[in-house]
Write an enzyme that holds these catalytic residues in place. Structure first.
Site, PDB file in Angstrom:
ATOM      1  N   LEU A  55      71.503  73.893  40.563  1.00  0.00           N
ATOM      2  CA  LEU A  55      71.931  75.284  40.331  1.00  0.00           C
ATOM      3  C   LEU A  55      71.717  76.135  41.571  1.00  0.00           C
ATOM      4  CD1 LEU A  55      70.580  75.826  36.747  1.00  0.00           C
ATOM      5  CD2 LEU A  55      72.960  75.942  37.468  1.00  0.00           C
ATOM      6  N   GLY A  56      70.752  75.702  42.400  1.00  0.00           N
ATOM      7  CA  GLY A  56      70.478  76.490  43.596  1.00  0.00           C
ATOM      8  C   GLY A  56      69.186  76.038  44.247  1.00  0.00           C
ATOM      9  N   LYS A  75      62.814  78.920  47.380  1.00  0.00           N
ATOM     10  CA  LYS A  75      61.897  78.801  48.520  1.00  0.00           C
ATOM     11  C   LYS A  75      61.103  77.498  48.454  1.00  0.00           C
ATOM     12  CE  LYS A  75      59.994  82.958  47.996  1.00  0.00           C
ATOM     13  NZ  LYS A  75      61.094  83.696  47.353  1.00  0.00           N
ATOM     14  N   PHE A  76      60.710  77.078  47.243  1.00  0.00           N
ATOM     15  CA  PHE A  76      59.793  75.929  47.148  1.00  0.00           C
ATOM     16  C   PHE A  76      60.443  74.690  46.552  1.00  0.00           C
ATOM     17  CE2 PHE A  76      56.401  78.409  48.628  1.00  0.00           C
ATOM     18  CZ  PHE A  76      56.526  79.667  48.065  1.00  0.00           C
ATOM     19  N   GLY A  77      61.749  74.727  46.357  1.00  0.00           N
ATOM     20  CA  GLY A  77      62.387  73.532  45.796  1.00  0.00           C
ATOM     21  C   GLY A  77      63.716  73.881  45.160  1.00  0.00           C
ATOM     22  N   ASP A  99      58.969  93.705  41.828  1.00  0.00           N
ATOM     23  CA  ASP A  99      60.188  94.252  42.422  1.00  0.00           C
ATOM     24  C   ASP A  99      61.419  93.781  41.671  1.00  0.00           C
ATOM     25  OD1 ASP A  99      59.879  91.673  43.177  1.00  0.00           O
ATOM     26  OD2 ASP A  99      60.723  91.950  45.170  1.00  0.00           O
ATOM     27  N   LYS A 133      65.192  93.637  41.647  1.00  0.00           N
ATOM     28  CA  LYS A 133      66.328  93.781  42.567  1.00  0.00           C
ATOM     29  C   LYS A 133      67.390  92.790  42.117  1.00  0.00           C
ATOM     30  CE  LYS A 133      63.751  90.894  45.767  1.00  0.00           C
ATOM     31  NZ  LYS A 133      62.716  90.971  46.800  1.00  0.00           N
ATOM     32  N   ASN A 142      66.790  89.058  41.684  1.00  0.00           N
ATOM     33  CA  ASN A 142      65.888  88.549  40.640  1.00  0.00           C
ATOM     34  C   ASN A 142      66.491  88.657  39.254  1.00  0.00           C
ATOM     35  OD1 ASN A 142      63.980  88.061  42.578  1.00  0.00           O
ATOM     36  ND2 ASN A 142      62.970  90.041  42.310  1.00  0.00           N
ATOM     37  N   ASP A 161      62.629  86.855  37.728  1.00  0.00           N
ATOM     38  CA  ASP A 161      61.678  86.685  38.821  1.00  0.00           C
ATOM     39  C   ASP A 161      60.302  86.308  38.298  1.00  0.00           C
ATOM     40  OD1 ASP A 161      61.226  87.772  41.911  1.00  0.00           O
ATOM     41  OD2 ASP A 161      59.462  87.693  40.622  1.00  0.00           O
ATOM     42  N   THR A 209      32.713  98.289  33.955  1.00  0.00           N
ATOM     43  CA  THR A 209      32.868  99.722  33.692  1.00  0.00           C
ATOM     44  C   THR A 209      33.860 100.303  34.693  1.00  0.00           C
ATOM     45  OG1 THR A 209      31.821 101.852  33.964  1.00  0.00           O
ATOM     46  CG2 THR A 209      30.823 100.022  35.154  1.00  0.00           C
TER      47      THR A 209
HETATM   48  N1  LIG Z   1      67.219  79.838  34.855  1.00  0.00           N
HETATM   49  C1  LIG Z   1      68.236  79.709  35.717  1.00  0.00           C
HETATM   50  N2  LIG Z   1      69.506  79.606  35.272  1.00  0.00           N
HETATM   51  C2  LIG Z   1      70.526  79.482  36.142  1.00  0.00           C
HETATM   52  N3  LIG Z   1      70.395  79.458  37.482  1.00  0.00           N
HETATM   53  C3  LIG Z   1      69.137  79.542  37.981  1.00  0.00           C
HETATM   54  C4  LIG Z   1      68.009  79.680  37.138  1.00  0.00           C
HETATM   55  N4  LIG Z   1      66.889  79.747  37.914  1.00  0.00           N
HETATM   56  C5  LIG Z   1      67.318  79.671  39.178  1.00  0.00           C
HETATM   57  N5  LIG Z   1      68.652  79.543  39.245  1.00  0.00           N
HETATM   58  C6  LIG Z   1      69.439  79.416  40.465  1.00  0.00           C
HETATM   59  O1  LIG Z   1      68.640  78.745  41.457  1.00  0.00           O
HETATM   60  C7  LIG Z   1      68.453  79.609  42.588  1.00  0.00           C
HETATM   61  C8  LIG Z   1      67.029  79.464  43.108  1.00  0.00           C
HETATM   62  O2  LIG Z   1      66.137  79.790  42.065  1.00  0.00           O
HETATM   63  P1  LIG Z   1      64.970  80.857  42.323  1.00  0.00           P
HETATM   64  O3  LIG Z   1      65.551  82.082  42.956  1.00  0.00           O
HETATM   65  O4  LIG Z   1      64.199  81.023  41.077  1.00  0.00           O
HETATM   66  O5  LIG Z   1      64.110  80.117  43.395  1.00  0.00           O
HETATM   67  P2  LIG Z   1      63.098  80.882  44.303  1.00  0.00           P
HETATM   68  O6  LIG Z   1      63.859  81.832  45.161  1.00  0.00           O
HETATM   69  O7  LIG Z   1      62.249  79.852  44.955  1.00  0.00           O
HETATM   70  O8  LIG Z   1      62.243  81.670  43.275  1.00  0.00           O
HETATM   71  P3  LIG Z   1      61.812  83.186  43.488  1.00  0.00           P
HETATM   72  O9  LIG Z   1      63.141  83.930  43.649  1.00  0.00           O
HETATM   73  O10 LIG Z   1      61.064  83.532  42.248  1.00  0.00           O
HETATM   74  O11 LIG Z   1      60.985  83.186  44.732  1.00  0.00           O
HETATM   75  C9  LIG Z   1      68.724  81.001  42.086  1.00  0.00           C
HETATM   76  O12 LIG Z   1      69.190  81.802  43.148  1.00  0.00           O
HETATM   77  C10 LIG Z   1      69.793  80.773  41.036  1.00  0.00           C
HETATM   78  O13 LIG Z   1      71.085  80.673  41.639  1.00  0.00           O
END
Ligand SMILES: Nc1ncnc2c1ncn2[C@@H]1O[C@H](COP(=O)(O)OP(=O)(O)OP(=O)(O)O)[C@@H](O)[C@H]1O
Ligand SMILES: O=C(O)c1cc(-c2cccc(F)c2)nc2ccccc12
Ligand SMILES: [Mg+2]
Length: 273
Positions: free
Chosen positions: A20-21, A24-26, A137, A139, A142, A155, A172
């Site tokens: 799907l995308g 940063k970490f995978g 944040d 935006k 997210n 996010d 306290t």
């Molecule tokens: N639940 C989801 N459903 C559909 N597409 C998703 C989903 N989660 C992530 N994606 C896709 O995968 C891409 C990367 O995911 P994500 O942005 O969560 O990774 P990240 O940037 O490492 O995380 P974060 O933005 O929290 O730092 C997103 O830009 C989005 O296109």
């Protein structure tokens, strides 16, 4: 076990689909849980990279918070598991992808679409603030879009309200300086400001204080140098709402429940969200 609550998931529970995308970490993949045929998004994070960036505690805390939030406009975290090298997050699948891509495609949204999104985000934030959870944040990056076009705050940057840490930390409140005691108020109103920025960007396609240099953006924010372009044409009611959210004095920003009663929201937001 309770619905998916204490289940010990493994990779074998899923058929992995298309990517799907990249985060940063995978990577994030579509996946189907074999027993239920339930389609989810599986977010794969590499432990090595989490360690390198020293975010594993933050991830654990955010996963803890996210898994307890239940709201139609907050992306669900169903569970997580990990193996030798990776941590896997089992997320609700947002079938219509990223909001910011949609905003880039349309340039800017209609007042009805913008108001519908803003109202659903306000309801999600009221829900979070009610549980002493604040968002860092909000935006377009997210925000994801569900199968029915509804907005999902995706996010993991939720931070548990310092309220509980403050309570446990010193027992306290007596020794806290005003700004830390006040931060409860401060955090909630941060989200109102961000929602105001987002509302402006939905309607004009650009955020209000954008400038070439960071230092200029910073100055424009501090001055609340809010200007409304003549194009696209936007109703004065929308401008009135934005002007009541982008207020320097935090306690003077429009409260979220008041936002839901504002004429622009009443007249433009689709009640189903
Ligand atoms: N639940 C989801 N459903 C559909 N597409 C998703 C989903 N989660 C992530 N994606 C896709 O995968 C891409 C990367 O995911 P994500 O942005 O969560 O990774 P990240 O940037 O490492 O995380 P974060 O933005 O929290 O730092 C997103 O830009 C989005 O296109
Ligand atoms: O090897 C582990 O025990 C491990 C567990 C988790 C983890 C545990 C629960 C929830 C969550 F989000 C992450 N994160 C890690 C990050 C880096 C290195 C190791 C780990
Ligand atoms: Mg991302």
């Amino acid at each position: 076990e309770a619905a998916g609550e204490k289940k010990r998931w493994t990779l074998n529970d899923f058929d992995i689909g298309k990517p799907l995308g990249r985060g940063k970490f995978g990577h994030v993949y579509v996946a189907r849980e074999k027993r239920s045929n339930h389609v989810v998004a599986l977010k794969v994070l590499f432990k090595s990279q989490l360690k390198q960036s020293q975010v594993e505690h933050q991830l654990r805390r955010e996963v803890e918070i996210q898994s307890h939030l239940r709201h139609p406009n907050i992306l669900r975290l169903y569970g997580y598991f990990y193996d030798q090298k990776r941590v896997y997050l089992i997320l609700e699948y947002a079938a219509k992808g990223e909001l910011y891509k949609e905003l880039q495609r349309c340039k800017y949204f209609s007042e009805r679409r913008a108001a519908t999104y803003v109202a659903s985000l306000a309801r999600a934030l009221i829900y979070c603030h009610g549980k002493h959870v604040i968002h860092r944040d909000i935006k377009p990056e997210n925000l994801l879009i569900g199968a029915q076009g509804e907005l999902k705050i995706a996010d993991f940057g939720w931070s548990v309200h310092t309220f509980s840490r403050r309570q446990t930390m010193c027992g306290t409140l007596d020794y806290l300086p005003p700004e830390m005691v006040e931060s409860t108020e401060h955090d909630a109103s941060v989200d109102i400001w961000s929602l105001g920025i987002l509302c402006y960007e939905f309607l004009y396609g650009v955020p209000p204080f954008e400038a070439k240099e960071h230092s200029d953006t910073y100055r424009r924010i501090l001055l609340v140098d809010l200007k409304f372009p003549s194009k696209p044409v936007v109703s004065s009611s929308a401008k009135d709402l934005i002007s009541q959210m982008l207020v320097r004095e935090t306690s003077k920003r429009m409260p979220l429940h008041k936002l839901l009663e504002h004429p622009w929201i009443i007249q433009n937001a689709d009640p189903s969200g």
